[in-house]
Motif scaffolding. Sequence first.
Motif, PDB file in Angstrom:
ATOM      1  N   ARG A 184     -44.425 -33.148   8.980  1.00  0.00           N
ATOM      2  CA  ARG A 184     -44.200 -32.831  10.318  1.00  0.00           C
ATOM      3  C   ARG A 184     -44.012 -31.250  10.299  1.00  0.00           C
ATOM      4  NH1 ARG A 184     -40.592 -37.764  10.272  1.00  0.00           N
ATOM      5  NH2 ARG A 184     -41.790 -38.988  11.531  1.00  0.00           N
ATOM      6  N   PRO A 185     -44.714 -30.526  11.237  1.00  0.00           N
ATOM      7  CA  PRO A 185     -45.052 -28.834  10.975  1.00  0.00           C
ATOM      8  C   PRO A 185     -43.634 -28.366  10.832  1.00  0.00           C
ATOM      9  CG  PRO A 185     -46.620 -29.684  12.310  1.00  0.00           C
ATOM     10  CD  PRO A 185     -45.930 -30.975  12.132  1.00  0.00           C
ATOM     11  N   ILE A 186     -42.697 -28.434  11.600  1.00  0.00           N
ATOM     12  CA  ILE A 186     -41.597 -27.595  11.569  1.00  0.00           C
ATOM     13  C   ILE A 186     -40.617 -27.969  10.483  1.00  0.00           C
ATOM     14  CG2 ILE A 186     -39.331 -27.239  13.126  1.00  0.00           C
ATOM     15  CD1 ILE A 186     -40.719 -27.414  15.502  1.00  0.00           C
ATOM     16  N   GLU A 187     -40.462 -29.446   9.965  1.00  0.00           N
ATOM     17  CA  GLU A 187     -39.753 -29.727   8.749  1.00  0.00           C
ATOM     18  C   GLU A 187     -40.435 -29.057   7.682  1.00  0.00           C
ATOM     19  OE1 GLU A 187     -40.299 -31.213  11.322  1.00  0.00           O
ATOM     20  OE2 GLU A 187     -38.694 -32.796  11.831  1.00  0.00           O
ATOM     21  N   ALA A 188     -41.815 -29.118   7.551  1.00  0.00           N
ATOM     22  CA  ALA A 188     -42.507 -28.641   6.308  1.00  0.00           C
ATOM     23  C   ALA A 188     -42.179 -27.039   6.251  1.00  0.00           C
ATOM     24  CB  ALA A 188     -43.925 -28.990   6.603  1.00  0.00           C
TER      25      ALA A 188
END
Length: 750
Positions: free
Chosen positions: A683-687
């Motif tokens: 998941r982009p924000i988590e990454a």
Amino acid sequence: MADSTESESRKLLGRLRAALAEESAGQARLDHIVQIIADSMRTEVCSIYLFRDTETLELCATQGLKIEAVHQTRMRVGEGLVGRIAREGRPINAPDAPKTRGFRYMPETGEEIYSALLGVPIQRLGERLGVLVVQSKEQRHYTEDEVYALEVVAMVLAEMTELGAFVGEGAALSKRHQNPVLFRGTTAQEGVAEGRVWLHEPRVVVTNPIADDPERETERLHSAVNTLRVSVDDLLRAADNGDKEQREVLETYRMFANSRSWLGRMEEDISRGLSAEAAVEKEQSSARARLRSVPDAYFRERLHDLDDLSNRLLRILTGQGSETGSEMPDDPILVARSIGPGELLEYGRSLRGIVLEQGSVGSHAAIVARALAIPLVIHCDRVTTEALTGDHILVDGDQGVAHLRPEDNVARAFREKIAMRAKAQERYSDLRDQPATSKCGTTTRLLMNAGLMADLPSLEGSGAEGVGLFRTELQFLIRSKVPRRGELAALYARVMQAAKGRPVVFRTLDIGSDKVLPYMKPQDEPNPALGWRAIRVGLDKPGVMRMQLQALIRATNGGPLAVMFPFIAQFDEFRAARQHMLDELEREDKLGHVLPEKVEIGAMLETPSLAFAPRQFFEMADFISIGGNDLKQFFFAADRENERVRKRYDTLNVSFLTLIEHIVARCEETGTPVSFCGEDAGRPIEAMCFAAMGLKTLSMRPSSIGPVKNLLRRVDLKEVKTVIDEARASGAQSVRTELIDWLGRSGWSV
């Protein structure tokens, strides 16, 4: 039962069939049917209540009650005697209904002058459709024959309701298989797909519930049962391979198939006027009702065996679901109650999407669906009842919903979403060969998760730099017995060859909890996720683990090997598992086999306890992979299979990010490489957060690499870390809102 009664029963069914064959609207049919039943059973009242929605019954036709109450009188499930029949799924025979527990007086119906009441559920294979009621002025206890006769009539009504015989002007009348239906389920694999329904085990439709010739129907039943018995005996002979559990199941099948009482009840149903198919289904429904009320778990499990046997018998009688059945559509969306990993792999990538009534986000089916990158929505209650093969269906794995027979405006909006995703994927493909280097100069390695040979082509297309997690349990889950060492060695060798020099990290067998092998006796544990699983099984039963380690060593053919052990909770477990690996290397060397040029032995950090292990653990481990899915559920004490709590706690909670930061710091102290592996890595924000917390390697499903790389290349991780630190200092529970606001102010959307 006397011949005269049998004759009356068949006569009633004959009159019903004539009424159903009439060219009339649904309401007219219902009105005629209640008149016929009241007349044939010599009662003053006959009423039909059908479900308006899942919790509300509506009076749809009556003979004897006030006609103005039709489509006006409604009650909740469990309310009054009629509601009780609907809830419990069994008859009520009340000589003095007003004095019976639960009676509710409905003044608008004019029923106050009637004493005796007999009501039976209208249901098909346990699915509630309504209630059929007869009433009399005099107090009386209806005989067993009368109860039986009314149940037979209710069975016919259930079949005809299913076939849409009563579609008409009544608000509650069935319009199944025609109207759009929205199913709100749970996301098990993200993605969107449009296609046509393919029912994995299509329901057998009984189109001829009433028959004139009981002798012919009995002959048809006997012929079908004999065919069934032969097929079960053939299966038993084929199972003579030492597979004890499979044989036990088939022995249960044979017991049911040879049951004289089962056959006798179906013969009795036919003598009352039912067709052979309707008799099988009536007994199937009755057995379900009986077994549901049995507290013994063993007998409840037999429900599935009897269901399967009854379905086999129905398919023999009707020819439905045979080799000559319908062909799979070009754009199939699989719809099923549940499905095993082996069956799902047989379909392979031909499926556009999957919709299940059961399952879990960590189930075998979900693991395979993720490996095949097929959108999967689970917990879609009653979808197999509503759907027909060939129906138009939209699957939104992102939102966890499925649109069956969608309206045109819904389909148009959905196609726009598919087009937007396709356009985004084209943009991501341009980044395939570019590094995930942020504006601050930090480069993050992006690896992919895999578990099947079919995953490996995604290495090229996704831009992954290697395989950060190869799940080895899938090869065990899809087989009926333990695979041989040679088979595993050949598979692992093909995986390494397909990687073309890129690194591959093999996770040893992670079984237990939700991943129970078909040939492994399930453990009766109150909380299997915290029970005997993964490395605990491997250390207690080391034979399979040693065999798997030997296969991995031989598969390298002298090349490098990276192995990690799952679910390590304390240092001693890792030390013991590592020693097994060293012992097998020594053994293989003595046998003269080629050893790997380099061996890395790592651990999956999935329990909070391991984050606080002694320094020696971090020094001994060649690498550590944070297993985010399990670590998060244990950190927050929130079962990821429990829909009430699994979304309650945010990955970007400051406490969880602080734990991640602590793990990174401990690994930096000893120079131990550390990565994050799990759904959140994709998941982009988590990454972006994980990278800002110091994680240099992330492993995710192949389709997530493009979106993650796209965001990482556009941000300065030092600025991201500042936003996180400021949010923590402010006392925020999660940093998500602050990060989304910051991205918005920076002109970036996710």
